[in-house]
Design a protein around this motif. Structure first.
Motif, PDB file in Angstrom:
ATOM      1  N   GLU A   1       5.211   4.030   7.638  1.00 33.24           N
ATOM      2  CA  GLU A   1       4.491   5.016   6.601  1.00 33.24           C
ATOM      3  C   GLU A   1       3.097   4.858   6.641  1.00 33.24           C
ATOM      4  OE1 GLU A   1       6.316   4.430   2.688  1.00 33.24           O
ATOM      5  OE2 GLU A   1       8.208   5.814   3.287  1.00 33.24           O
ATOM      6  N   GLY A   2       2.634   3.632   6.559  1.00 37.48           N
ATOM      7  CA  GLY A   2       1.414   3.382   6.416  1.00 37.48           C
ATOM      8  C   GLY A   2       0.509   3.995   5.372  1.00 37.48           C
ATOM      9  N   ILE A   3       1.180   4.026   4.024  1.00 38.22           N
ATOM     10  CA  ILE A   3       0.468   4.621   2.971  1.00 38.22           C
ATOM     11  C   ILE A   3       0.254   3.433   2.113  1.00 38.22           C
ATOM     12  CG2 ILE A   3       1.531   6.517   3.197  1.00 38.22           C
ATOM     13  CD1 ILE A   3       3.749   5.617   0.989  1.00 38.22           C
ATOM     14  N   MET A   4       0.317   2.225   2.411  1.00 34.76           N
ATOM     15  CA  MET A   4      -0.043   1.234   1.566  1.00 34.76           C
ATOM     16  C   MET A   4      -1.285   0.602   1.942  1.00 34.76           C
ATOM     17  SD  MET A   4       2.227  -2.240   0.714  1.00 34.76           S
ATOM     18  CE  MET A   4       3.744  -1.361   0.061  1.00 34.76           C
ATOM     19  N   PRO A   5      -2.136   0.428   0.945  1.00 37.22           N
ATOM     20  CA  PRO A   5      -3.642  -0.279   1.497  1.00 37.22           C
ATOM     21  C   PRO A   5      -3.474  -1.507   2.066  1.00 37.22           C
ATOM     22  CG  PRO A   5      -3.821   0.693  -0.839  1.00 37.22           C
ATOM     23  CD  PRO A   5      -2.176   0.668  -0.336  1.00 37.22           C
TER      24      PRO A   5
ATOM     25  N   THR B   1      -1.346   1.269  -4.194  1.00 34.36           N
ATOM     26  CA  THR B   1      -2.554   0.453  -4.549  1.00 34.36           C
ATOM     27  C   THR B   1      -1.950  -0.754  -4.051  1.00 34.36           C
ATOM     28  OG1 THR B   1      -1.055   0.091  -6.612  1.00 34.36           O
ATOM     29  CG2 THR B   1      -2.871   1.626  -6.692  1.00 34.36           C
ATOM     30  N   LYS B   2      -3.109  -1.694  -4.085  1.00 38.23           N
ATOM     31  CA  LYS B   2      -3.183  -3.032  -3.507  1.00 38.23           C
ATOM     32  C   LYS B   2      -2.321  -4.004  -4.518  1.00 38.23           C
ATOM     33  CE  LYS B   2      -7.040  -3.098  -0.269  1.00 38.23           C
ATOM     34  NZ  LYS B   2      -8.321  -3.700  -0.188  1.00 38.23           N
ATOM     35  N   GLY B   3      -2.017  -5.392  -4.088  1.00 36.07           N
ATOM     36  CA  GLY B   3      -1.297  -6.331  -5.121  1.00 36.07           C
ATOM     37  C   GLY B   3       0.212  -5.991  -5.330  1.00 36.07           C
ATOM     38  N   GLY B   4       0.920  -5.291  -4.651  1.00 38.01           N
ATOM     39  CA  GLY B   4       2.372  -5.329  -4.988  1.00 38.01           C
ATOM     40  C   GLY B   4       2.992  -6.543  -4.255  1.00 38.01           C
TER      41      GLY B   4
ATOM     42  N   THR C   1      -0.471  -4.532   5.991  1.00 34.43           N
ATOM     43  CA  THR C   1      -0.515  -5.668   6.895  1.00 34.43           C
ATOM     44  C   THR C   1      -0.372  -7.067   6.166  1.00 34.43           C
ATOM     45  OG1 THR C   1      -2.100  -4.466   8.199  1.00 34.43           O
ATOM     46  CG2 THR C   1      -1.819  -7.059   8.595  1.00 34.43           C
ATOM     47  N   ALA C   2      -1.042  -7.243   5.094  1.00 39.51           N
ATOM     48  CA  ALA C   2      -0.586  -8.688   4.147  1.00 39.51           C
ATOM     49  C   ALA C   2       0.724  -8.568   3.585  1.00 39.51           C
ATOM     50  CB  ALA C   2      -1.657  -8.610   3.104  1.00 39.51           C
ATOM     51  N   VAL C   3       1.081  -7.293   2.921  1.00 35.66           N
ATOM     52  CA  VAL C   3       2.885  -7.467   2.470  1.00 35.66           C
ATOM     53  C   VAL C   3       3.583  -7.519   3.490  1.00 35.66           C
ATOM     54  CG1 VAL C   3       4.186  -6.194   1.461  1.00 35.66           C
ATOM     55  CG2 VAL C   3       1.668  -6.116   0.569  1.00 35.66           C
TER      56      VAL C   3
END
Length: 294
Positions: free
Chosen positions: A252-256, A53-56, A259-261
């Motif tokens: 991994e590429g599993i975080m939506p 999910t986003k926002g981490g 790029t921002a994180v």
């Protein structure tokens, strides 16, 4: 062409090279900071990371990085200072010390991934520490100890021999001369090297992938008992650091919002390393003034 013209040409070429290096550095830092700083907020620095999910945020990874840094420096600083003092002040000039210095040079040039694999085989498997902060700190000690030792030795050797002669002439023993005359004079350079070494450790990733691990379990920041499994101070828990986190989310590429994180975490990492360099200069100058009354 006479000597003056050659001197102007050489000066111009060196100035151009220096300008290109500075431009390259500023461009690299500017690119990372411009992309990353808009994503850096208080919530980003304190919230735990999210996977699907986003926002981490990077709160746990940032804490792990500083905790691992402190533990690694607690282990490596006393060892490096003792080894550096011995090599600079007491070691005889023979083939044994030459072998030791050669070994230090070889160890300081090892790739960090090799140190990580060594730490995996020795600390994780042989010593049965598992993927843990302690295993990572020991691997970073192997990684950083040769450079810190060489820094201490060079700092002590940079002190003119007349300082030692003056101490001995005043009736001080060799130990007292080293303790009260040589070390205070070399202390600013030693501290600068230690802080720069800390910055190098803080941004390390390859050596920690195989030792500290690639996971960041949930931590209970209300329980600081080192024996508690979810305690932030537990040295035997796995700990994903900030540098490892950046590598992991990009691979991994599993975080939506990977790029921002990644951009925000990279900006935080760059700012931390810059602060280490700034602190090295400030603290070194202040300690020098205090110790030498200059």
């Amino acid at each position: 062409m006479d000597a003056k013209k050659w001197d102007k040409v050489a000066t111009g070429v060196l100035t151009l090279i220096a300008g290109l290096i500075v431009l390259l550095l500023v461009s690299l830092l500017g690119y990372i900071l411009v992309r990353g700083l808009p994503h850096v907020t208080w919530q980003f620095l304190t919230k735990p990371a999210q996977t699907f999910t986003k926002g981490g945020g990077i709160g746990v990874q940032l804490f792990n990085s500083f905790y691992l840094l402190i533990l690694a420096m607690v282990i490596s600083v006393p060892l490096s200072i003792g080894a550096g003092i011995y090599l600079a002040e007491y070691a005889p000039k023979n083939w044994v010390t030459n072998v030791v210095r050669t070994a230090i040079e070889v160890l300081s040039s090892l790739p960090s991934v090799v140190v990580g694999l060594f730490g995996f085989l020795v600390f994780v498997i042989q010593f049965k520490l598992g993927f843990s902060i302690l295993a990572g700190a020991l691997a970073l000690t192997v990684f950083n100890l040769p450079l810190l030792t060489r820094n201490v030795e060079d700092a002590l050797k940079s002190i003119h021999f007349t300082q030692r002669e003056a101490g001995l002439a005043l009736g001080l023993s060799r130990y007292e001369t080293v303790k009260h005359v040589v070390i205070p004079e070399a202390l600013p350079n030693i501290i600068t090297g230690m802080i720069l070494g800390a910055g190098r450790v803080f941004g390390e990733a390859a050596a920690l992938i195989y030792t500290a691990g690639q996971s960041a379990p949930s931590l209970d920041f209300t329980n600081w008992n080192p024996m508690y499994i979810a305690s932030p101070l537990n040295p035997l828990r796995p700990a994903e650091t900030l540098a490892v986190h950046i590598w992991k989310i990009n691979s991994e590429g599993i975080m939506p919002d990977a790029t921002a994180v990644s951009a925000g975490a990279s900006a935080v990492l760059i700012i931390a390393v810059l602060l280490f360099n700034w602190l090295a200069r400030v603290i070194g100058k202040r300690v020098y003034r205090k110790m030498t009354a200059a």
